[in-house]
Write a protein that holds these residues in place. Structure first.
Motif, PDB file in Angstrom:
ATOM      1  N   MET A 122       0.830  -1.211   0.000  1.00  9.30           N
ATOM      2  CA  MET A 122       0.000   0.000   0.000  1.00  9.30           C
ATOM      3  C   MET A 122       0.864   1.261   0.000  1.00  9.30           C
ATOM      4  O   MET A 122       0.533   2.244  -0.675  1.00  9.30           O
ATOM      5  CB  MET A 122      -0.919   0.002   1.231  1.00  9.30           C
ATOM      6  N   LEU A 123       1.981   1.222   0.730  1.00  7.00           N
ATOM      7  CA  LEU A 123       2.904   2.360   0.741  1.00  7.00           C
ATOM      8  C   LEU A 123       3.488   2.602  -0.649  1.00  7.00           C
ATOM      9  O   LEU A 123       3.596   3.731  -1.110  1.00  7.00           O
ATOM     10  CB  LEU A 123       4.016   2.124   1.768  1.00  7.00           C
ATOM     11  N   GLY A 124       3.855   1.490  -1.344  1.00  5.16           N
ATOM     12  CA  GLY A 124       4.361   1.610  -2.712  1.00  5.16           C
ATOM     13  C   GLY A 124       3.329   2.183  -3.650  1.00  5.16           C
ATOM     14  O   GLY A 124       3.634   2.982  -4.534  1.00  5.16           O
ATOM     15  N   LEU A 125       2.064   1.795  -3.462  1.00  7.26           N
ATOM     16  CA  LEU A 125       0.993   2.324  -4.299  1.00  7.26           C
ATOM     17  C   LEU A 125       0.780   3.815  -4.016  1.00  7.26           C
ATOM     18  O   LEU A 125       0.495   4.599  -4.932  1.00  7.26           O
ATOM     19  CB  LEU A 125      -0.292   1.534  -4.041  1.00  7.26           C
ATOM     20  N   PHE A 126       0.938   4.220  -2.761  1.00  9.46           N
ATOM     21  CA  PHE A 126       0.777   5.629  -2.401  1.00  9.46           C
ATOM     22  C   PHE A 126       1.908   6.479  -2.973  1.00  9.46           C
ATOM     23  O   PHE A 126       1.697   7.605  -3.423  1.00  9.46           O
ATOM     24  CB  PHE A 126       0.736   5.762  -0.873  1.00  9.46           C
ATOM     25  N   LEU A 127       3.143   5.933  -2.969  1.00 10.01           N
ATOM     26  CA  LEU A 127       4.292   6.688  -3.468  1.00 10.01           C
ATOM     27  C   LEU A 127       4.371   6.734  -4.995  1.00 10.01           C
ATOM     28  O   LEU A 127       5.085   7.566  -5.549  1.00 10.01           O
ATOM     29  CB  LEU A 127       5.593   6.106  -2.910  1.00 10.01           C
ATOM     30  N   ALA A 128       3.659   5.837  -5.676  1.00  6.97           N
ATOM     31  CA  ALA A 128       3.738   5.754  -7.138  1.00  6.97           C
ATOM     32  C   ALA A 128       2.660   6.603  -7.773  1.00  6.97           C
ATOM     33  O   ALA A 128       1.754   6.105  -8.433  1.00  6.97           O
ATOM     34  CB  ALA A 128       3.605   4.292  -7.572  1.00  6.97           C
ATOM     35  N   ARG A 129       2.741   7.896  -7.631  1.00  6.52           N
ATOM     36  CA  ARG A 129       1.754   8.781  -8.227  1.00  6.52           C
ATOM     37  C   ARG A 129       2.224   9.265  -9.584  1.00  6.52           C
ATOM     38  O   ARG A 129       3.404   9.525  -9.782  1.00  6.52           O
ATOM     39  CB  ARG A 129       1.529   9.993  -7.332  1.00  6.52           C
ATOM     40  N   GLY A 130       1.299   9.363 -10.526  1.00  7.45           N
ATOM     41  CA  GLY A 130       1.591   9.991 -11.794  1.00  7.45           C
ATOM     42  C   GLY A 130       1.965   9.060 -12.930  1.00  7.45           C
ATOM     43  O   GLY A 130       1.831   9.422 -14.079  1.00  7.45           O
ATOM     44  N   SER A 131       2.407   7.876 -12.677  1.00  9.78           N
ATOM     45  CA  SER A 131       2.850   7.000 -13.770  1.00  9.78           C
ATOM     46  C   SER A 131       2.280   5.600 -13.576  1.00  9.78           C
ATOM     47  O   SER A 131       2.243   5.077 -12.458  1.00  9.78           O
ATOM     48  CB  SER A 131       4.379   6.947 -13.806  1.00  9.78           C
ATOM     49  N   ARG A 132       1.856   5.007 -14.655  1.00  7.19           N
ATOM     50  CA  ARG A 132       1.330   3.628 -14.576  1.00  7.19           C
ATOM     51  C   ARG A 132       2.446   2.629 -14.315  1.00  7.19           C
ATOM     52  O   ARG A 132       2.238   1.627 -13.651  1.00  7.19           O
ATOM     53  CB  ARG A 132       0.617   3.271 -15.876  1.00  7.19           C
ATOM     54  N   VAL A 133       3.620   2.903 -14.844  1.00  8.91           N
ATOM     55  CA  VAL A 133       4.751   1.997 -14.625  1.00  8.91           C
ATOM     56  C   VAL A 133       5.143   2.013 -13.152  1.00  8.91           C
ATOM     57  O   VAL A 133       5.418   0.972 -12.549  1.00  8.91           O
ATOM     58  CB  VAL A 133       5.947   2.407 -15.521  1.00  8.91           C
ATOM     59  N   LYS A 134       5.140   3.183 -12.554  1.00  6.74           N
ATOM     60  CA  LYS A 134       5.448   3.275 -11.122  1.00  6.74           C
ATOM     61  C   LYS A 134       4.395   2.541 -10.297  1.00  6.74           C
ATOM     62  O   LYS A 134       4.721   1.909  -9.292  1.00  6.74           O
ATOM     63  CB  LYS A 134       5.507   4.738 -10.685  1.00  6.74           C
ATOM     64  N   LYS A 135       3.129   2.633 -10.714  1.00 11.84           N
ATOM     65  CA  LYS A 135       2.060   1.958  -9.972  1.00 11.84           C
ATOM     66  C   LYS A 135       2.206   0.444 -10.029  1.00 11.84           C
ATOM     67  O   LYS A 135       1.695  -0.264  -9.160  1.00 11.84           O
ATOM     68  CB  LYS A 135       0.692   2.374 -10.517  1.00 11.84           C
ATOM     69  N   LEU A 136       2.864  -0.057 -11.028  1.00  9.71           N
ATOM     70  CA  LEU A 136       3.129  -1.501 -11.105  1.00  9.71           C
ATOM     71  C   LEU A 136       4.408  -1.881 -10.367  1.00  9.71           C
ATOM     72  O   LEU A 136       4.451  -2.896  -9.670  1.00  9.71           O
ATOM     73  CB  LEU A 136       3.232  -1.943 -12.568  1.00  9.71           C
ATOM     74  N   LEU A 137       5.450  -1.073 -10.530  1.00  7.84           N
ATOM     75  CA  LEU A 137       6.758  -1.454  -9.994  1.00  7.84           C
ATOM     76  C   LEU A 137       6.900  -1.190  -8.493  1.00  7.84           C
ATOM     77  O   LEU A 137       7.451  -2.030  -7.778  1.00  7.84           O
ATOM     78  CB  LEU A 137       7.866  -0.721 -10.754  1.00  7.84           C
TER      79      LEU A 137
END
Length: 198
Positions: A122-137
């Protein structure tokens, strides 16, 4: 009918004399005629000429046969596909039953560890704003790192198998790329030579 001699249990009865009675009140003489057993209709077996006749197929049987012929290739394809899919389905069912058994009697500190791994995702999902690749990685990476802290042996085994497969795929892709790059050059070189020397 008067029998002269008869032996019970004899395999074949000998010929005997039969007295036939005349018409009632006719005053005719009684005649005697010796008859054999084969001449009596009671003992003579009729000749049997039996043949098996195939019954004619009705409309329903013909339609069912036509449907079976039409469906035969599809049923063969389905059975072949089912044979390929069956082991995978059995593995998934086995994994589900093992997971259910693990959740029924979890190992020590399983739920706190699962909570921390989920919180890392959940923390990774919160920090991955703005990019779909970040939301996956980011969520996958944070969860993998936190899980590897709690389960180092399994993480090492997974990392080793993943590294081997990545290395094999990299070698294959490099060989394929090298083959693609060499073939056009050799064709151009052969074409240039053919143009120079007709």
């Amino acid at each position: 009918v008067l029998t002269v001699s008869a032996m019970p249990g004899a395999p074949q009865l000998p010929p005997f004399t039969v007295f036939a009675a005349g018409a009632a009140g006719g005053g005719e003489k009684e005649t005697t005629a010796p008859l054999s057993l084969d001449e009596l209709s009671l003992y003579a077996a009729p000749q049997q000429n039996r043949r098996y006749a195939e019954p004619e197929a009705g409309q329903l049987e013909e339609r069912v046969a036509t449907f079976r012929k039409l469906a035969e290739p599809y049923s063969a394809w389905c059975s072949g596909t089912f044979d390929k899919i069956k082991p995978k389905v059995q593995k998934v069912v086995q994994f589900g039953s093992d997971a259910y058994a693990c959740l029924q009697k979890p190992p020590k500190d399983f739920y706190p560890r699962a909570g921390i791994i989920g919180f890392a995702g959940m923390l990774g999902l919160f920090l991955a704003r703005g990019s779909r690749v970040k939301k996956l990685l980011y969520p996958a990476g944070f969860m993998a790192v936190s899980a590897s802290l709690y389960y180092p042996e399994q993480a090492a085994a997974i990392a080793k198998s993943t590294g081997d497969s990545v290395y094999d795929s990299a070698v294959r892709s490099y060989a394929a790329l090298e083959k693609i790059l060499k073939n056009p050059q050799s064709k151009d070189a052969n074409g240039d030579k053919s143009k120079r020397n007709p």
